[in-house]
Design an enzyme around this catalytic site. Structure first.
Site, short mmCIF file in Angstrom:
data_model
loop_
_atom_site.label_atom_id
_atom_site.label_comp_id
_atom_site.label_asym_id
_atom_site.label_seq_id
_atom_site.Cartn_x
_atom_site.Cartn_y
_atom_site.Cartn_z
N SER A 45 -42.95 -4.04 19.53
CA SER A 45 -43.04 -4.01 18.07
C SER A 45 -41.65 -3.86 17.46
CB SER A 45 -43.99 -2.88 17.65
OG SER A 45 -44.30 -2.98 16.28
N ASP A 58 -41.40 -7.92 11.55
CA ASP A 58 -40.87 -7.27 12.74
C ASP A 58 -41.03 -8.23 13.93
OD1 ASP A 58 -43.64 -7.08 12.88
OD2 ASP A 58 -43.64 -5.08 13.77
N ASP A 75 -43.00 -8.64 16.44
CA ASP A 75 -44.31 -9.19 16.84
C ASP A 75 -45.17 -9.60 15.65
OD1 ASP A 75 -44.73 -6.47 16.18
OD2 ASP A 75 -46.54 -6.39 17.39
N ASP A 109 -46.62 -8.17 12.97
CA ASP A 109 -47.79 -7.50 12.42
C ASP A 109 -47.43 -6.64 11.22
OD1 ASP A 109 -46.51 -5.44 13.76
OD2 ASP A 109 -48.25 -4.85 14.96
#
Length: 462
Positions: A106, A250, A252, A254
């Site tokens: 993340s 970010d 990833d 999400d």
């Protein structure tokens, strides 16, 4: 360095000593434990797991280990390669898989990576399932498949196009309205997988896209957490290019942060607030965010005739509360939008599409739209205690002191005052209490935090 084992997966810094860092040994151990959990729940049929990753430097290495271990456990693999976290979640359902593994840390820095574990619904494992994985990983009684039972790579195919098409097909995404505005948008994807999907989505919406840090090579151009202090470059570029909006994700994808046309931050907390306001204006209903998220979502929800509920911190808890209350929109104040009409996970793509539709239909600039929402400020602090101090006892004493106020204790202690709140949560790994406070302005939020910190110190004799 660091290895963190939790119910949501395993996270750590690459290299070093097994059990202390995220090493190949740890990756194999936890992937095997996850496969064993799936096998316990599906004893007869062949198993299939979707595997995807962000663009971290260690991603290819970790992906090879994860896929090879799954094959060795007799599990078939559907590999989606470079893929967002929400994309992997959706792919699990679309491909009828038994679970999924997302290889991403993340917003953590480049030396980190992690395995995030999904169930057959494309959602993060429950608390009970996560504890089973931890227990299985601690058991040395591993057994792998013999030659006739090893798994196979059943496909290697990107899921990005399907994800984008599903977002564009949503009834509340007005593609024509957005196209008519021909928005100029600057995108900062911190050189991860967002650099592939976010520009593609925006161009499908008719936007003029200016790319900043959109080469998915894993060389993060700045701290990857989308906080204002890390976003000075995109802020300046939005102004220089006379753009309508800046979009930041970010690694990833999400979490979604937005930059106004004047270079100011829209505010991570207000990504969800604005999207929820738009959704509620067309789909009346309830909302959910976690206890540490802004009160602005509650205000917007109640103004639209819905009911707001707070969940414990953590996406799995927010999703569970959304299902319980039948929420039509929800998420977390870190820029995480969960729109169950698409899927039950934080998704920056759906956040972008819904926000741009809202912006297009409003006829406002981004800063003008931001000014229509209640203005709050969150102050984030922590207090370091000695290992000898009983943190739970400290929190119980603070809770008792404020028993005459509205107190919630499903995750630490949150005290709601008439015009502000404070949330106290203990760390699971060190003697720290995190103290989040929100009020109408920075000075008031800081004052409330300092007041509570002083009371905690008095209780502890510090």
């Amino acid at each position: 360095m660091t290895l963190i084992k939790s119910i949501s997966g395993i996270r750590g810094t690459i290299g070093g000593t097994p059990g202390e860092n995220l090493t190949p040994t740890d990756i194999v151990r936890f992937t095997s434990a996850y496969a064993r959990l799936l096998r316990k729940n599906n004893t007869e049929k062949p198993l299939k797991v979707v595997v995807g990753r962000d663009a971290r430097l260690s991603g290819e290495m970790v992906q090879n280990l994860v896929e090879g271990t799954l094959l060795g456990c007799g599990v078939d693999v559907a590999s989606v390669g470079l893929c967002t976290t929400p994309g992997v979640e959706m792919a699990v359902v679309a491909k009828g898989a038994d679970g999924g593994i997302i290889i991403t840390a993340s917003h953590n820095p480049r030396q980190w990576n992690a395995l995030k574990l999904l169930n057959a619904r494309g959602e993060f494992l429950s608390d009970a399932e996560g504890k089973q994985v931890l227990a299985l990983a601690a058991d040395d009684d591993f057994a792998f498949a013999e030659i006739d039972r090893i798994g196979h790579i059943v496909e290697r195919q990107s899921f990005d196009r399907q994800h984008i098409e599903a977002v564009l097909a949503l009834p509340l995404v007005d593609v024509n309205a957005v196209k008519a505005k021909r928005f100029k948008v600057v995108v900062d994807a911190v050189n991860s997988v967002g650099g592939i999907v976010i520009p593609a989505l925006l161009r499908a919406l008719g936007c003029d896209v200016i790319e900043l840090n959109c080469n998915p090579n894993g060389e993060f151009a700045h701290n990857p957490e989308p906080l204002p202090e890390h976003l000075t470059a995109i802020s300046a570029l939005v102004v220089a290019e006379k753009a309508d909006l800046g979009v930041v994700v970010d690694p990833d994808v999400d979490r979604l942060a937005l930059v106004c046309e004047n270079g100011s931050m829209f505010g991570e907390e207000y990504t969800l607030v604005a999207v929820a306001d738009y959704v509620l204006s067309h789909t009346p209903g309830n909302t959910v965010s976690n206890l540490s998220s802004s009160r602005a979502l509650r205000d917007v929800t109640e103004k639209r005739g819905g009911k707001y509920a707070a969940a414990a911190v953590g996406e799995v808890n927010v999703v569970a509360k959304m299902k319980e209350t039948g929420a039509v929109i929800g998420g977390e104040g870190n820029g995480g939008v969960i729109y169950p009409a698409l899927h039950s996970g934080r998704d920056a793509l759906v956040g972008v599409a819904l926000f741009l539709t809202h912006l297009a239909r409003s006829g406002m600039t981004v800063s003008q739209l931001r000014a229509t929402y209640p203005s709050y400020y969150i102050s984030k602090n922590r207090i370091q205690l000695t290992p000898a101090i009983d943190v739970d006892k400290v929190l119980a004493q603070i809770k008792a002191k404020y028993a005459h106020e509205q107190v919630t204790d499903i995750d630490g202690v949150k005290i709601d005052f008439p015009t502000e709140w404070v949330h106290l949560r203990k760390s699971n790994t060190e003697p720290i209490i995190r103290i989040y406070s929100e009020s109408r302005d920075k000075a008031s939020a800081d004052r409330l935090a300092e007041q509570i910190i002083g009371e905690i110190k008095a209780v502890c004799g510090l």
